[in-house]
Motif scaffolding. Structure first.
Motif, PDB file in Angstrom:
ATOM      1  N   GLU A  41       0.852  -1.185   0.000  1.00  0.00           N
ATOM      2  CA  GLU A  41       0.000   0.000   0.000  1.00  0.00           C
ATOM      3  C   GLU A  41       0.889   1.237   0.000  1.00  0.00           C
ATOM      4  N   ILE A  42       0.631   2.151  -0.900  1.00  0.00           N
ATOM      5  CA  ILE A  42       1.383   3.405  -0.902  1.00  0.00           C
ATOM      6  C   ILE A  42       0.901   4.234   0.274  1.00  0.00           C
ATOM      7  N   SER A  43       1.833   4.621   1.131  1.00  0.00           N
ATOM      8  CA  SER A  43       1.462   5.362   2.341  1.00  0.00           C
ATOM      9  C   SER A  43       1.715   6.848   2.216  1.00  0.00           C
ATOM     10  N   GLY A  44       2.378   7.267   1.132  1.00  0.00           N
ATOM     11  CA  GLY A  44       2.612   8.692   0.978  1.00  0.00           C
ATOM     12  C   GLY A  44       3.391   9.005  -0.288  1.00  0.00           C
TER      13      GLY A  44
ATOM     14  N   LYS B 210       5.719  15.587   7.394  1.00  0.00           N
ATOM     15  CA  LYS B 210       4.634  14.818   6.773  1.00  0.00           C
ATOM     16  C   LYS B 210       3.316  15.485   7.110  1.00  0.00           C
ATOM     17  N   LEU B 211       2.524  15.744   6.059  1.00  0.00           N
ATOM     18  CA  LEU B 211       1.172  16.275   6.217  1.00  0.00           C
ATOM     19  C   LEU B 211       0.175  15.150   5.982  1.00  0.00           C
ATOM     20  N   VAL B 212      -0.946  15.231   6.694  1.00  0.00           N
ATOM     21  CA  VAL B 212      -2.005  14.245   6.503  1.00  0.00           C
ATOM     22  C   VAL B 212      -3.332  14.967   6.329  1.00  0.00           C
ATOM     23  N   PRO B 213      -4.224  14.390   5.524  1.00  0.00           N
ATOM     24  CA  PRO B 213      -5.542  15.012   5.335  1.00  0.00           C
ATOM     25  C   PRO B 213      -6.404  14.837   6.589  1.00  0.00           C
TER      26      PRO B 213
ATOM     27  N   GLY C 105      -8.010  11.414   7.164  1.00  0.00           N
ATOM     28  CA  GLY C 105      -7.135  10.259   7.021  1.00  0.00           C
ATOM     29  C   GLY C 105      -6.822   9.995   5.555  1.00  0.00           C
ATOM     30  N   GLY C 106      -5.990   9.041   5.304  1.00  0.00           N
ATOM     31  CA  GLY C 106      -5.612   8.700   3.936  1.00  0.00           C
ATOM     32  C   GLY C 106      -4.141   8.923   3.680  1.00  0.00           C
ATOM     33  N   THR C 107      -3.762   8.840   2.439  1.00  0.00           N
ATOM     34  CA  THR C 107      -2.371   8.960   2.038  1.00  0.00           C
ATOM     35  C   THR C 107      -1.848  10.354   2.331  1.00  0.00           C
ATOM     36  N   GLY C 108      -0.678  10.410   2.956  1.00  0.00           N
ATOM     37  CA  GLY C 108      -0.083  11.682   3.318  1.00  0.00           C
ATOM     38  C   GLY C 108       0.818  12.239   2.232  1.00  0.00           C
ATOM     39  N   LEU C 109       1.311  13.427   2.481  1.00  0.00           N
ATOM     40  CA  LEU C 109       2.235  14.114   1.591  1.00  0.00           C
ATOM     41  C   LEU C 109       3.409  14.571   2.441  1.00  0.00           C
ATOM     42  N   SER C 110       4.616  14.131   2.069  1.00  0.00           N
ATOM     43  CA  SER C 110       5.808  14.441   2.855  1.00  0.00           C
ATOM     44  C   SER C 110       6.790  15.273   2.047  1.00  0.00           C
ATOM     45  N   PHE C 111       7.683  15.918   2.780  1.00  0.00           N
ATOM     46  CA  PHE C 111       8.681  16.805   2.190  1.00  0.00           C
ATOM     47  C   PHE C 111      10.013  16.527   2.847  1.00  0.00           C
ATOM     48  N   GLN C 112      11.059  16.442   2.032  1.00  0.00           N
ATOM     49  CA  GLN C 112      12.390  16.253   2.593  1.00  0.00           C
ATOM     50  C   GLN C 112      13.325  17.290   2.022  1.00  0.00           C
ATOM     51  N   THR C 113      14.194  17.800   2.869  1.00  0.00           N
ATOM     52  CA  THR C 113      15.199  18.756   2.430  1.00  0.00           C
ATOM     53  C   THR C 113      16.251  18.012   1.624  1.00  0.00           C
TER      54      THR C 113
END
Length: 122
Positions: free
Chosen positions: A2-5, A37-40, A43-51
């Motif tokens: 399952e894609i988690s993000g 990591k942001l989440v809706p 719930g559901g798939t999150g959106l993350s950011f990395q430097t």
């Protein structure tokens, strides 16, 4: 499986996460100096950011030799004009090149393209 993000690279993870917090009205689930990591809300798939050190923003649309985008986000909206104005107020730039009438391509502050689209009328 399952894609988690989805993870977007940026010169500053926290800065780009703050943009998407404003745009999507999501909240932070994880917050570290180089990872957010942001989440809706529902719930559901999150959106993350990395430097990423040495980050090079993608070019939209790309030409041979340009940094290509590796991913873009499709965001369904009810009203394209209102959503586009909100995106601009949140810090996005309307892309110069618009390939479709029913989609508005914007660039986030790190240069990642994202598309605002509406369901076709029946």
């Amino acid at each position: 499986m399952e894609i988690s993000g989805v993870v977007l690279g940026a010169p500053d993870a926290r800065s780009l996460a703050a943009f998407y917090e404003r745009l999507l009205d999501w909240h932070r689930d994880q917050d570290e100096p180089d990872w957010v990591k942001l989440v809706p809300p529902g719930g559901g798939t999150g959106l993350s950011f990395q430097t990423e050190t040495g980050y090079v923003p993608p070019v939209w649309p790309h030409a041979p030799g340009d940094q290509q985008m590796m991913v873009h986000l499709d965001i369904r909206v009810d009203d394209q004009a209102t959503a586009s104005a909100h995106a601009a107020a949140s810090g996005a730039k309307l892309a110069d090149f618009q390939p479709q009438d029913d989609v508005r391509v914007h660039l986030d502050p790190a240069g990642h393209p994202f598309c605002l689209w509406t369901e076709p009328a029946l």
